[in-house]
Each structure stands twice: as structure tokens, then as C-alpha cells.
Design a protein around this motif. Structure first.
Motif, mmCIF file in Angstrom:
data_model
loop_
_atom_site.group_PDB
_atom_site.id
_atom_site.type_symbol
_atom_site.label_atom_id
_atom_site.label_comp_id
_atom_site.label_asym_id
_atom_site.label_seq_id
_atom_site.Cartn_x
_atom_site.Cartn_y
_atom_site.Cartn_z
ATOM 1 N N TYR A 52 26.946 7.527 5.986
ATOM 2 C CA TYR A 52 28.064 8.206 6.426
ATOM 3 C C TYR A 52 28.620 9.291 5.455
ATOM 4 O O TYR A 52 28.882 10.350 5.655
ATOM 5 N N LEU A 53 28.547 9.063 4.144
ATOM 6 C CA LEU A 53 29.059 9.761 2.998
ATOM 7 C C LEU A 53 27.721 10.073 2.036
ATOM 8 O O LEU A 53 28.167 11.031 1.319
ATOM 9 N N MET A 54 26.877 9.786 2.069
ATOM 10 C CA MET A 54 25.799 10.125 1.014
ATOM 11 C C MET A 54 25.413 11.534 1.124
ATOM 12 O O MET A 54 25.250 12.104 0.018
ATOM 13 N N PRO A 55 25.345 12.260 2.266
ATOM 14 C CA PRO A 55 24.921 13.527 2.196
ATOM 15 C C PRO A 55 26.180 14.406 1.262
ATOM 16 O O PRO A 55 25.699 15.352 0.592
ATOM 17 N N LEU A 56 27.388 14.100 1.429
ATOM 18 C CA LEU A 56 28.426 14.584 0.725
ATOM 19 C C LEU A 56 28.371 14.301 -0.664
ATOM 20 O O LEU A 56 28.444 15.090 -1.527
ATOM 21 N N ALA A 57 28.126 13.038 -0.974
ATOM 22 C CA ALA A 57 27.827 12.509 -2.333
ATOM 23 C C ALA A 57 26.650 13.487 -2.998
ATOM 24 O O ALA A 57 26.785 13.892 -4.252
ATOM 25 N N MET A 107 18.494 14.681 -0.475
ATOM 26 C CA MET A 107 19.217 15.036 0.876
ATOM 27 C C MET A 107 18.276 14.706 2.156
ATOM 28 O O MET A 107 18.798 14.310 3.220
ATOM 29 N N VAL A 108 16.888 15.010 2.002
ATOM 30 C CA VAL A 108 16.145 14.505 3.203
ATOM 31 C C VAL A 108 16.326 13.145 3.860
ATOM 32 O O VAL A 108 16.762 13.031 4.999
ATOM 33 N N PRO A 109 16.132 12.031 3.141
ATOM 34 C CA PRO A 109 16.221 10.893 3.469
ATOM 35 C C PRO A 109 17.885 10.547 3.732
ATOM 36 O O PRO A 109 18.130 9.745 4.812
ATOM 37 N N SER A 110 18.643 11.215 3.450
ATOM 38 C CA SER A 110 20.225 11.010 3.416
ATOM 39 C C SER A 110 20.622 11.588 4.624
ATOM 40 O O SER A 110 21.329 10.748 5.533
ATOM 41 N N VAL A 111 20.239 12.775 4.972
ATOM 42 C CA VAL A 111 20.595 13.196 6.338
ATOM 43 C C VAL A 111 19.630 12.434 7.527
ATOM 44 O O VAL A 111 20.495 12.322 8.280
#
Length: 183
Positions: free
Chosen positions: A78-83, A65-69
Motif C-alpha cells: 500500500y505504502l512501499m512505493p511512496l516509502a 520500485m519494480v517489485p514494490s509497484v
């Protein structure tokens, strides 16, 4: 160290975390077969070692989640944090529970869709990046084919194909976050 630089290092370390973690989990579950099982079989309520697999998924989702955010803040997601939220839920809900399968499917669909969308965005700057979008669709279709055609008795190999591609994407995002000047 800036949050962007830290996120880049985390993204670059994700394949190592995944490989080491999965190796430990498989070692603790000698009955597991790549061809005959789904990865989630190791997190089954029937498995006394389920906490290892489910814990790995939840820990991995939190770390990723760190690099995703950070990527989201830089327009590289766009969607990776939700994934990743759905990946976390795959660990929370073992395969026997009703929310497991939808969480697993949504993880892959959202992650691959995110890669395709960002690949299109980055492709406008450098056409080589369109390859990410094409490969995202190819990986998704390959996973579906392997599952629907029952090429393997279990789902582990299609799952690992998708996971490997998503990990490769995180490495690429880590490189972009580390070496590009982002606003």
C-alpha cells in the motif's frame, strides 16, 4: 518473462544489491563506524565520496520500485512505493539539507507501516503472516529505543536493523510473487 516474475527476481536480489553496495561504500569511507555514525554521514556534503552513498540510495530505490509497484498491483503493498520515493529523496538531499531527516523518517515509517498493514491482510489467509505485523512494530520500537536511549553514538545500527527487516520483507514478497498464483 512476465512482469510479476521479473519483479520477484528483483525483490529476491535486493539484499545482495544492498550488501554489495553498502560494502563498497563503507570500503570507500574507512573512517565510517557503525557505532559512531549514521549511514547518511557517508553522503554528507563534507564527504568527497558522498556520491557513492547517495547514488547507492537512489539506485536502490529505483530498483526496489519494480517489485514494490508490482506488489501494489497485486494488493501486497500500500505504502512501499511512496516509502521508496522518500528513500530516493534521502539520496538527493544530503544530511545537511532540511529535507533529509524528514525523508529518512518517512521512509522507515511508511515502509514499516506497509509491512504491518499487508501482514494483517495476509494474516487473514494464514495466521503466521500476522508475525510480519508484530515484527514490524517490534522493529520500529527497537529502533526508537536504540535512538532515544543513545545506546550507540550514531544511528547506523538502528538504521540497519530497520533496513534488514525491510529487505527480509522484500524477499518474502519476491517469494509470494514468484510462487503464488496472483490475479
Amino acid at each position: 518473462m512476465s512482469p510479476t516474475r521479473f519483479a520477484s527476481y528483483v525483490a529476491l536480489s535486493l539484499p545482495i544489491i544492498f550488501i554489495v553496495g553498502l560494502t563498497v561504500v563503507i570500503h570507500a569511507n574507512p573512517w565510517f563506524s557503525l557505532q559512531n555514525n549514521a549511514l547518511s554521514d557517508m553522503g554528507s556534503l563534507k564527504n568527497p565520496n558522498r556520491w557513492l552513498f547517495n547514488g547507492l540510495l537512489m539506485l536502490f530505490a529505483v530498483i526496489a520500485m519494480v517489485p514494490s509497484v508490482v506488489a501494489f498491483k497485486h494488493g501486497l503493498s500500500y505504502l512501499m512505493p511512496l516509502a521508496l520515493l522518500f528513500l530516493f529523496l534521502v539520496g538527493v538531499f544530503p544530511e545537511e539539507l532540511p529535507y533529509h531527516a524528514p525523508s529518512a523518517v518517512l521512509f522507515y515509517v511508511l515502509a514499516l507501516a506497509d509491512i504491518a498493514l499487508v501482514g494483517i491482510k495476509l494474516g487473514r489467509q494464514n495466521s503466521v503472516n500476522y508475525l510480519w505485523s508484530v515484527l514490524s512494530v517490534v522493529v520500529f520500537i527497537t529502533m526508537l529505543y536504540l535512538i532515544r536511549a543513545r545506546v550507540f553514538k550514531g544511528l547506523a545500527i538502528p538504521e540497519l536493523i530497520g533496513a534488514s527487516f525491510i529487505l527480509a520483507w522484500f524477499v518474502y514478497i519476491g517469494i509470494l510473487l514468484r510462487f503464488e498464483t496472483l490475479s
